[in-house]
Design a protein around this motif. Structure first.
Motif, PDB file in Angstrom:
ATOM      1  N   ASN A  26     -30.380  77.887  41.995  1.00 22.87           N
ATOM      2  CA  ASN A  26     -29.672  78.063  40.730  1.00 22.87           C
ATOM      3  C   ASN A  26     -30.605  77.711  39.581  1.00 22.87           C
ATOM      4  O   ASN A  26     -30.942  76.569  39.376  1.00 22.87           O
ATOM      5  N   LYS A  27     -31.008  78.719  38.842  1.00 23.33           N
ATOM      6  CA  LYS A  27     -31.896  78.467  37.714  1.00 23.33           C
ATOM      7  C   LYS A  27     -31.131  77.851  36.561  1.00 23.33           C
ATOM      8  O   LYS A  27     -31.659  77.062  35.825  1.00 23.33           O
ATOM      9  N   LYS A  28     -29.867  78.270  36.402  1.00 24.22           N
ATOM     10  CA  LYS A  28     -29.038  77.725  35.340  1.00 24.22           C
ATOM     11  C   LYS A  28     -28.065  76.742  35.947  1.00 24.22           C
ATOM     12  O   LYS A  28     -27.281  77.085  36.806  1.00 24.22           O
ATOM     13  N   THR A  29     -28.110  75.528  35.498  1.00 25.38           N
ATOM     14  CA  THR A  29     -27.162  74.548  35.986  1.00 25.38           C
ATOM     15  C   THR A  29     -26.245  74.160  34.850  1.00 25.38           C
ATOM     16  O   THR A  29     -26.629  74.156  33.685  1.00 25.38           O
ATOM     17  N   ALA A  30     -25.030  73.842  35.182  1.00 24.96           N
ATOM     18  CA  ALA A  30     -24.063  73.443  34.165  1.00 24.96           C
ATOM     19  C   ALA A  30     -24.420  72.058  33.653  1.00 24.96           C
ATOM     20  O   ALA A  30     -24.893  71.210  34.398  1.00 24.96           O
ATOM     21  N   PHE A  31     -24.202  71.826  32.369  1.00 18.84           N
ATOM     22  CA  PHE A  31     -24.533  70.550  31.787  1.00 18.84           C
ATOM     23  C   PHE A  31     -23.397  69.561  31.915  1.00 18.84           C
ATOM     24  O   PHE A  31     -23.519  68.424  31.527  1.00 18.84           O
ATOM     25  N   SER A  32     -22.282  69.997  32.457  1.00 23.15           N
ATOM     26  CA  SER A  32     -21.133  69.121  32.602  1.00 23.15           C
ATOM     27  C   SER A  32     -20.265  69.639  33.727  1.00 23.15           C
ATOM     28  O   SER A  32     -20.335  70.799  34.098  1.00 23.15           O
ATOM     29  N   SER A  33     -19.418  68.771  34.247  1.00 22.56           N
ATOM     30  CA  SER A  33     -18.501  69.212  35.289  1.00 22.56           C
ATOM     31  C   SER A  33     -17.165  69.626  34.695  1.00 22.56           C
ATOM     32  O   SER A  33     -16.217  69.857  35.416  1.00 22.56           O
ATOM     33  N   SER A  34     -17.089  69.713  33.384  1.00 20.04           N
ATOM     34  CA  SER A  34     -15.871  70.109  32.700  1.00 20.04           C
ATOM     35  C   SER A  34     -15.526  71.559  33.039  1.00 20.04           C
ATOM     36  O   SER A  34     -16.419  72.393  33.212  1.00 20.04           O
ATOM     37  N   PRO A  35     -14.232  71.885  33.118  1.00 23.87           N
ATOM     38  CA  PRO A  35     -13.873  73.289  33.366  1.00 23.87           C
ATOM     39  C   PRO A  35     -14.211  74.187  32.194  1.00 23.87           C
ATOM     40  O   PRO A  35     -14.190  75.402  32.314  1.00 23.87           O
ATOM     41  N   TYR A  36     -14.542  73.605  31.043  1.00 22.61           N
ATOM     42  CA  TYR A  36     -14.862  74.372  29.856  1.00 22.61           C
ATOM     43  C   TYR A  36     -16.362  74.511  29.626  1.00 22.61           C
ATOM     44  O   TYR A  36     -16.784  75.169  28.687  1.00 22.61           O
ATOM     45  N   ALA A  37     -17.169  73.895  30.446  1.00 18.54           N
ATOM     46  CA  ALA A  37     -18.619  73.899  30.259  1.00 18.54           C
ATOM     47  C   ALA A  37     -19.236  75.297  30.340  1.00 18.54           C
ATOM     48  O   ALA A  37     -20.091  75.619  29.509  1.00 18.54           O
ATOM     49  N   PRO A  38     -18.836  76.154  31.283  1.00 19.63           N
ATOM     50  CA  PRO A  38     -19.458  77.492  31.305  1.00 19.63           C
ATOM     51  C   PRO A  38     -19.163  78.302  30.048  1.00 19.63           C
ATOM     52  O   PRO A  38     -20.052  78.949  29.511  1.00 19.63           O
ATOM     53  N   ALA A  39     -17.936  78.234  29.553  1.00 21.81           N
ATOM     54  CA  ALA A  39     -17.587  78.967  28.331  1.00 21.81           C
ATOM     55  C   ALA A  39     -18.351  78.406  27.138  1.00 21.81           C
ATOM     56  O   ALA A  39     -18.850  79.163  26.297  1.00 21.81           O
ATOM     57  N   ALA A  40     -18.466  77.103  27.065  1.00 20.86           N
ATOM     58  CA  ALA A  40     -19.211  76.471  25.974  1.00 20.86           C
ATOM     59  C   ALA A  40     -20.679  76.861  26.037  1.00 20.86           C
ATOM     60  O   ALA A  40     -21.315  77.104  25.005  1.00 20.86           O
ATOM     61  N   GLY A  41     -21.240  76.916  27.240  1.00 21.82           N
ATOM     62  CA  GLY A  41     -22.637  77.316  27.400  1.00 21.82           C
ATOM     63  C   GLY A  41     -22.885  78.740  26.931  1.00 21.82           C
ATOM     64  O   GLY A  41     -23.890  79.026  26.274  1.00 21.82           O
ATOM     65  N   ILE A  42     -21.951  79.633  27.237  1.00 18.47           N
ATOM     66  CA  ILE A  42     -22.094  81.028  26.802  1.00 18.47           C
ATOM     67  C   ILE A  42     -22.013  81.111  25.283  1.00 18.47           C
ATOM     68  O   ILE A  42     -22.807  81.798  24.640  1.00 18.47           O
ATOM     69  N   LEU A  43     -21.058  80.405  24.701  1.00 17.48           N
ATOM     70  CA  LEU A  43     -20.914  80.420  23.235  1.00 17.48           C
ATOM     71  C   LEU A  43     -22.154  79.860  22.552  1.00 17.48           C
ATOM     72  O   LEU A  43     -22.639  80.428  21.574  1.00 17.48           O
ATOM     73  N   ASN A  44     -22.662  78.760  23.069  1.00 18.32           N
ATOM     74  CA  ASN A  44     -23.870  78.173  22.482  1.00 18.32           C
ATOM     75  C   ASN A  44     -25.062  79.114  22.602  1.00 18.32           C
ATOM     76  O   ASN A  44     -25.890  79.195  21.705  1.00 18.32           O
ATOM     77  N   GLU A  45     -25.150  79.813  23.724  1.00 15.77           N
ATOM     78  CA  GLU A  45     -26.248  80.756  23.918  1.00 15.77           C
ATOM     79  C   GLU A  45     -26.131  81.935  22.941  1.00 15.77           C
ATOM     80  O   GLU A  45     -27.128  82.387  22.383  1.00 15.77           O
ATOM     81  N   ILE A  46     -24.921  82.392  22.698  1.00 14.14           N
ATOM     82  CA  ILE A  46     -24.704  83.490  21.753  1.00 14.14           C
ATOM     83  C   ILE A  46     -25.138  83.066  20.357  1.00 14.14           C
ATOM     84  O   ILE A  46     -25.834  83.803  19.659  1.00 14.14           O
ATOM     85  N   TRP A  47     -24.739  81.867  19.947  1.00 15.61           N
ATOM     86  CA  TRP A  47     -25.018  81.423  18.583  1.00 15.61           C
ATOM     87  C   TRP A  47     -26.448  80.943  18.401  1.00 15.61           C
ATOM     88  O   TRP A  47     -27.044  81.159  17.354  1.00 15.61           O
ATOM     89  N   SER A  48     -27.012  80.279  19.394  1.00 13.13           N
ATOM     90  CA  SER A  48     -28.360  79.734  19.209  1.00 13.13           C
ATOM     91  C   SER A  48     -29.441  80.797  19.367  1.00 13.13           C
ATOM     92  O   SER A  48     -30.421  80.796  18.633  1.00 13.13           O
ATOM     93  N   LYS A  49     -29.272  81.688  20.306  1.00 19.68           N
ATOM     94  CA  LYS A  49     -30.298  82.698  20.551  1.00 19.68           C
ATOM     95  C   LYS A  49     -30.019  84.000  19.820  1.00 19.68           C
ATOM     96  O   LYS A  49     -30.767  84.952  19.971  1.00 19.68           O
ATOM     97  N   LYS A  50     -28.901  84.054  19.099  1.00 18.18           N
ATOM     98  CA  LYS A  50     -28.521  85.252  18.342  1.00 18.18           C
ATOM     99  C   LYS A  50     -28.481  86.480  19.244  1.00 18.18           C
ATOM    100  O   LYS A  50     -28.987  87.539  18.903  1.00 18.18           O
ATOM    101  N   ARG A  51     -27.882  86.303  20.415  1.00 20.96           N
ATOM    102  CA  ARG A  51     -27.737  87.405  21.356  1.00 20.96           C
ATOM    103  C   ARG A  51     -26.307  87.904  21.321  1.00 20.96           C
ATOM    104  O   ARG A  51     -25.392  87.195  20.927  1.00 20.96           O
ATOM    105  N   GLY A  52     -26.103  89.097  21.774  1.00 19.20           N
ATOM    106  CA  GLY A  52     -24.772  89.674  21.830  1.00 19.20           C
ATOM    107  C   GLY A  52     -23.970  89.115  22.993  1.00 19.20           C
ATOM    108  O   GLY A  52     -24.521  88.637  23.988  1.00 19.20           O
TER     109      GLY A  52
END
Length: 189
Positions: A15-41
């Motif tokens: 697994n190249k990408k590991t979750a930063f938390s065991s929260s059930p909301y961590a994957p969604a938060a990671g996607i949102l942060n990636e969209i906003w920080s990297k300016k990706r669609g």
């Protein structure tokens, strides 16, 4: 776990990408942060380029869609909460001053608390405790924003947009040879 020559165990790094938390909301938060920080669609983050399959679960995809849909309202609620807490305290505070480093997680938790199906946050953590301290203020400001937009539930703003788009089509194809110029003048008004 894979074994080496000396029968010692070493972790698999599949697994190249590991979750930063065991929260059930961590994957969604990671996607949102990636969209906003990297300016990706959104779709380029969520879908695999080669196969076209989802990289995340359907539940995570749905959470991200809903948070993006209501991002404006959630930001307004958070800003109102910040302004009410800063007026009650002597110092001005922002989301960074209060220790909120993960903006994606904040918005996902706000959505789940105010607009989600259960209207509650699963799990725990410092951010949840902080939001639960201000739950009444957050709910009041969300109801104020929804009333200003003309609705009671989370779909009120989308219903108004749908009704507006049903009244008049966005694009119209008019055959001027059959109708003359009268219909184009009417549509331009």
């Amino acid at each position: 776990m894979a074994k080496t020559k000396n029968n010692q165990r070493r972790p698999n790094n599949n697994n190249k990408k590991t979750a930063f938390s065991s929260s059930p909301y961590a994957p969604a938060a990671g996607i949102l942060n990636e969209i906003w920080s990297k300016k990706r669609g959104f779709k380029s983050v969520v879908y695999d380029k080669t196969t076209g399959d989802l990289k995340c679960s359907k539940q995570t995809y749905a959470q991200v869609c809903q948070v993006l849909k209501f991002k404006v309202e959630l930001d307004q609620v958070w800003k109102e909460q910040q302004s009410s807490s800063s007026s009650s305290s002597s110092s001005t505070s922002s989301s960074k001053d209060q220790g909120i480093k993960n903006q994606g997680l904040l918005l996902v938790l706000l959505y789940e608390l105010l607009l989600g199906p259960n209207k509650a946050i699963r799990g725990g953590g410092a951010l949840k405790r902080q939001l639960m301290q201000h739950e009444d203020v957050l709910r009041e400001s969300m109801s104020r924003i929804q009333q200003a937009r003309g609705g009671d539930g989370p779909t009120a703003s989308t219903n108004n947009n749908k009704q507006a788009s049903l009244r008049f089509p966005r694009y119209v194809r008019v055959n001027t040879l059959w109708n003359g110029g009268d219909s184009t003048e009417t549509l331009q008004k």
